[in-house]
Design a protein around this motif. Structure first.
Motif, PDB file in Angstrom:
ATOM      1  N   THR A 118       0.869  -1.271  -0.068  1.00 58.92           N
ATOM      2  CA  THR A 118      -0.004   0.016   0.060  1.00 58.92           C
ATOM      3  C   THR A 118       0.913   1.190   0.082  1.00 58.92           C
ATOM      4  O   THR A 118       0.573   2.191  -0.668  1.00 58.92           O
ATOM      5  N   ASN A 119       1.761   1.039   1.061  1.00 57.16           N
ATOM      6  CA  ASN A 119       2.642   2.498   1.043  1.00 57.16           C
ATOM      7  C   ASN A 119       3.494   2.752  -0.359  1.00 57.16           C
ATOM      8  O   ASN A 119       3.627   4.028  -0.707  1.00 57.16           O
ATOM      9  N   ILE A 120       3.869   1.520  -0.963  1.00 56.95           N
ATOM     10  CA  ILE A 120       4.846   1.842  -1.964  1.00 56.95           C
ATOM     11  C   ILE A 120       3.786   2.330  -3.275  1.00 56.95           C
ATOM     12  O   ILE A 120       4.230   3.373  -4.077  1.00 56.95           O
ATOM     13  N   LEU A 121       2.623   1.805  -3.293  1.00 57.67           N
ATOM     14  CA  LEU A 121       1.810   2.390  -4.364  1.00 57.67           C
ATOM     15  C   LEU A 121       1.361   3.687  -4.389  1.00 57.67           C
ATOM     16  O   LEU A 121       1.259   4.406  -5.142  1.00 57.67           O
ATOM     17  N   GLN A 125       2.236   6.568  -6.816  1.00 62.60           N
ATOM     18  CA  GLN A 125       0.985   7.496  -7.296  1.00 62.60           C
ATOM     19  C   GLN A 125       1.251   8.954  -7.059  1.00 62.60           C
ATOM     20  O   GLN A 125       0.977   9.827  -7.837  1.00 62.60           O
ATOM     21  N   ARG A 126       1.800   9.184  -5.829  1.00 63.50           N
ATOM     22  CA  ARG A 126       2.281  10.661  -5.451  1.00 63.50           C
ATOM     23  C   ARG A 126       3.442  11.070  -6.603  1.00 63.50           C
ATOM     24  O   ARG A 126       3.177  12.437  -6.887  1.00 63.50           O
ATOM     25  N   VAL A 132       3.318  14.655 -13.336  1.00 57.86           N
ATOM     26  CA  VAL A 132       2.137  15.161 -14.171  1.00 57.86           C
ATOM     27  C   VAL A 132       2.335  16.917 -13.679  1.00 57.86           C
ATOM     28  O   VAL A 132       2.234  17.665 -14.805  1.00 57.86           O
ATOM     29  N   GLU A 133       2.323  17.362 -12.858  1.00 53.39           N
ATOM     30  CA  GLU A 133       2.256  18.592 -12.557  1.00 53.39           C
ATOM     31  C   GLU A 133       3.420  19.405 -12.787  1.00 53.39           C
ATOM     32  O   GLU A 133       3.426  20.557 -13.322  1.00 53.39           O
ATOM     33  N   LEU A 134       4.727  18.671 -12.317  1.00 53.82           N
ATOM     34  CA  LEU A 134       5.808  19.164 -13.164  1.00 53.82           C
ATOM     35  C   LEU A 134       5.786  19.378 -14.657  1.00 53.82           C
ATOM     36  O   LEU A 134       6.513  20.442 -15.109  1.00 53.82           O
ATOM     37  N   LYS A 135       5.187  18.483 -15.389  1.00 45.60           N
ATOM     38  CA  LYS A 135       5.392  18.447 -16.706  1.00 45.60           C
ATOM     39  C   LYS A 135       4.266  19.553 -17.214  1.00 45.60           C
ATOM     40  O   LYS A 135       4.904  20.348 -18.073  1.00 45.60           O
TER      41      LYS A 135
END
Length: 357
Positions: A118-121, A125-126, A132-135
């Motif tokens: 869970t933590n890895i995913l 995702q974050r 995406v925001e950086l792009k």
């Protein structure tokens, strides 16, 4: 000691979740790790149907669909299951389900071994959202950079034209000197805007490739530079050892070579006994193309070399350049998925190596 007792000792101490379920979906056993991850106590879950958990229909459908496919020849499968904790929060298990007991009467038991990811995913995702925001931010910045550099050049060009007209009409030497300073300042600003536009173009555009004639490309660059630098006074040595066809973006190669050759020719160190020399070498090494631009010029102080490829950084405070030449060259090299290296000794010269795949 029975095999079950041995297995149970292992199950009780492993960090993996363990659940044993029969072919009717009844949960026969869960280990402490399963309790910790799911939030259910043993007495709340053992003896209950797996379908009775607070699971999404997607989980139960996926579980039973994969269970049906297990048989003597295929006795296990692996899948990431999305399930719900007792409190309703989702958790993700990278799970391997093994058919470990099958009887003639048709009774089957399955052991599920899971690792909580869970933590890895969530971290992945974050990171994905941040990328995406950086792009988006980079696209906005590149658009702003391109538009501003394009739109600002028009009034600069107009100002330059008016200044040249004024110079033809004025006779006052003092005013003419002021106009000359204004022309120089607007020319530097125009050069900066043009370089910013080149940088934006490198980041945002896709470039077509073509076969490169390196002698012709270098000759054109030297001819163009001769309008600004006394190239004829420089000992320019060119070695091209290329034996097969090489296709690259001519625009990107021109940006790399022009900026590097410009620096090598411009930053000379006047010696009474030695003429300023620039060596341009292009060769194939282990399937890769390598450029070497080497000069015996002023060189660069060691404490400045780490920052040379930074945007707007100038190794010499008195330089009238805008500090974008090497930054643009590196951007073009990276666009071609290559590498650029620089070594220099102050008052002895500089060598730049570019490697392209």
């Amino acid at each position: 000691m029975s095999s079950w007792r041995l297995n149970k000792i292992f199950f009780e101490h492993t960090s993996d979740t363990i659940a044993i379920v029969n072919n009717r979906g009844k949960i026969l056993y869960v280990n402490p790790s399963f309790e910790q991850v799911s939030g259910y106590r043993k007495d709340e879950i053992e003896g209950k149907s797996i379908d009775a958990l607070r699971s999404d229909k997607a989980f139960t459908d996926a579980y039973w669909e994969n269970i049906k496919g297990l048989n003597g020849s295929r006795n296990s499968f692996r899948k990431v299951f999305v399930n719900k904790k007792k409190n309703g929060n989702y958790f993700y298990l990278d799970t391997k389900v093994i058919l470990y007991l099958s009887t003639a009467a048709g009774n089957r038991n399955y052991i599920s071994i899971g690792r909580d990811i869970t933590n890895i995913l969530e971290q992945t995702q974050r990171i994905g959202l941040l990328e995406v925001e950086l792009k988006k931010s980079n696209q906005t910045l590149d658009t702003l950079l391109y538009k501003s550099s394009h739109d600002l050049r028009s009034p600069i060009t107009t100002i330059q034209g008016l200044l040249n007209l004024a110079r033809t009409d004025l006779k006052d030497d003092k005013l003419l000197s002021y106009l000359d300073m204004m022309v120089q300042s607007t020319s530097r600003l125009d050069s900066l805007l043009m370089d910013l536009r080149k940088l934006s173009s490198i980041h945002t555009n896709r470039f077509s490739v073509e076969e490169i004639n390196f002698e012709e490309l270098i000759g054109g660059i030297l001819e163009d530079l001769s309008r600004f630098i006394p190239v004829d006074d420089i000992n320019v040595v060119i070695h091209v050892k290329v034996f097969r066809k090489h296709c690259y973006s001519k625009y990107l190669l021109s940006r790399i070579l022009r900026n590097l050759i410009d620096n090598a020719c411009r930053y000379r160190y006047e010696r009474n006994e030695e003429k300023h020399t620039v060596v341009i070498r292009i060769e194939e090494v282990e399937g890769k193309l390598q450029f070497y631009i080497e000069d015996n010029g002023r060189g660069i102080k060691e404490d400045a070399q780490e920052r040379l490829f930074e945007m707007f950084y100038k190794a010499e405070a008195v330089s009238n350049r805008n500090g974008l030449g090497l930054h643009i060259a590196r951007a073009a090299v990276e666009k071609l998925r290559g590498q650029i290296e620089l070594s220099s000794k102050y008052n002895k010269g500089t060598k730049v190596k570019v490697t392209l795949p």
